[in-house]
Design an enzyme around this catalytic site. Structure first.
Site, PDB file in Angstrom:
ATOM      1  N   ASN A 288       0.970  -1.063  -0.160  1.00 46.32           N
ATOM      2  CA  ASN A 288      -0.075  -0.028  -0.024  1.00 46.32           C
ATOM      3  C   ASN A 288       0.738   1.438  -0.056  1.00 46.32           C
ATOM      4  O   ASN A 288       0.348   2.354  -0.276  1.00 46.32           O
ATOM      5  CB  ASN A 288      -0.992  -0.196   1.405  1.00 46.32           C
TER       6      ASN A 288
ATOM      7  N   SER B 271      -4.984   2.444  -7.960  1.00 46.79           N
ATOM      8  CA  SER B 271      -5.781   3.669  -7.869  1.00 46.79           C
ATOM      9  C   SER B 271      -6.842   3.708  -8.927  1.00 46.79           C
ATOM     10  O   SER B 271      -6.318   3.080 -10.176  1.00 46.79           O
ATOM     11  CB  SER B 271      -4.594   4.790  -8.086  1.00 46.79           C
TER      12      SER B 271
ATOM     13  N   TYR C  72       2.903   8.940 -11.428  1.00 47.09           N
ATOM     14  CA  TYR C  72       2.181   8.317 -10.496  1.00 47.09           C
ATOM     15  C   TYR C  72       1.190   7.347 -11.082  1.00 47.09           C
ATOM     16  O   TYR C  72       1.303   6.208 -10.594  1.00 47.09           O
ATOM     17  CB  TYR C  72       1.492   9.289  -9.520  1.00 47.09           C
TER      18      TYR C  72
ATOM     19  N   LYS D 286       0.835   3.100 -11.210  1.00 46.09           N
ATOM     20  CA  LYS D 286      -0.711   2.560 -10.513  1.00 46.09           C
ATOM     21  C   LYS D 286      -1.113   1.599 -11.635  1.00 46.09           C
ATOM     22  O   LYS D 286      -1.536   0.621 -11.393  1.00 46.09           O
ATOM     23  CB  LYS D 286      -1.674   3.573 -10.307  1.00 46.09           C
TER      24      LYS D 286
END
Ligand SMILES: NC(=O)c1ccc[n+]([C@@H]2O[C@H](COP(=O)([O-])OP(=O)(O)OC[C@H]3O[C@@H](n4cnc5c(N)ncnc54)[C@H](O)[C@@H]3O)[C@@H](O)[C@H]2O)c1
Length: 256
Positions: free
Chosen positions: A92, A144, A157, A161
């Site tokens: 996580n 995400s 990012y 993901k």
């Protein structure tokens, strides 16, 4: 019988918003929890917060930088030393960056890929022998909604993901015969201390954020971290015994 009785769960990013909510829920459901984070002070606070509400809970923690490959061995060694087994791994930990791709720096790419993606892969590699031994091993990777709904300005990012989804499926296929399930949860906007701090800089209070009508999802609001922890709990538990290689969107119905 609680949903994670007799299970040992490693949770990375355990000092952050979703990690803390997951740690509380797992401890309430009987798991022995191993919290991993780079922030030692926050880890101690989370562990003592759990002890306050659940004095019988067994919680260990280890402060390491998961961006360093060697940390994965240390994490697994610590969990086995403290509790002798690993049944659940919740990957996580995560970092954000806000550089548009036309100016994205190599050092930011390296850091994001190391922490958000490679740390998941290395920790899985090191934990797999214990997860296989468990007989009911479960890996839950936190991705995400932006793995599927990328946006302008957070390309680095969002790429990490999306990579987590691919990693999840490949691992599920590789590990099915050895009894380890591998799934991903894709949160949408979740009101964690990170976002509360970020918006405080724009003069918005936590209450403003809670009352805000978001355009991003059809529920038009932020999630509470516990609303993300519940799907993680379900995937970790044996209630999800026929669920692997799957992706749960916990994003309030994101509008593309
Ligand atoms: N909050 C959201 O809106 C949201 C939405 C979609 C996905 N997510 C994902 O959920 C996960 C948790 O998010 P959160 O909102 O709780 O974030 P957070 O920032 O509150 O928590 C992340 C935790 O990871 C830790 N961490 C960062 N780098 C680390 C490193 N190198 N080594 C060890 N630990 C490290 C941080 O210290 C922090 O405690 C992340 O992967 C995030 O990308 C969050």
């Amino acid at each position: 019988m609680r949903r994670l009785d007799n299970k040992v769960a490693v949770i990375t990013g355990g000092a952050g918003g979703i990690g803390t909510a997951t740690a509380h829920l797992f401890a309430e459901q009987g798991a022995k929890v191993v919290l991993i984070d780079v922030d030692e002070t926050a880890l101690k606070e989370v562990a003592s917060g759990i002890a306050k509400v659940a004095p019988e809970a067994q919680v260990a923690w280890l402060a390491v930088d998961l961006g360093d490959e060697a940390s994965a061995k240390a994490v697994v060694g610590h969990a086995l030393e403290r509790f002798g087994r690993i049944d659940v791994l919740v990957n996580n930990a995560g970092l954000r960056s806000y550089e548009p791709l036309d100016g994205a720096k190599a050092e930011t790419w390296d850091r994001l890929l190391s922490v958000n993606l490679l740390s998941y892969a290395y920790l899985v590699r090191e934990a797999l022998p214990a997860l296989r031994k468990s007989g009911k091993g479960s890996i839950v990777n936190i991705s995400s909604t932006h793995a599927f709904n990328p946006r302008a300005g957070m390309g680095q990012y969002d790429v990490t993901k999306a990579g987590i989804i691919s990693l999840t499926k490949t691992l599920a296929f590789e590990e099915a015969e050895r009894g380890v399930r591998v799934n991903a949860v894709c949160p949408g906007a979740t009101l964690t201390p990170f976002h509360i701090r970020r918006f405080a800089a724009d003069g918005k209070s936590e209450n403003d954020l809670r009352n805000e009508q978001l355009n991003q999802n059809i529920q038009r609001r932020w999630a509470d971290p516990r609303e993300i922890a519940y799907p993680i709990l379900w995937l970790a538990s044996e209630e999800a015994s026929f669920v692997t290689a799957s992706v749960i969107m916990a994003d309030g119905g994101t509008r593309v």
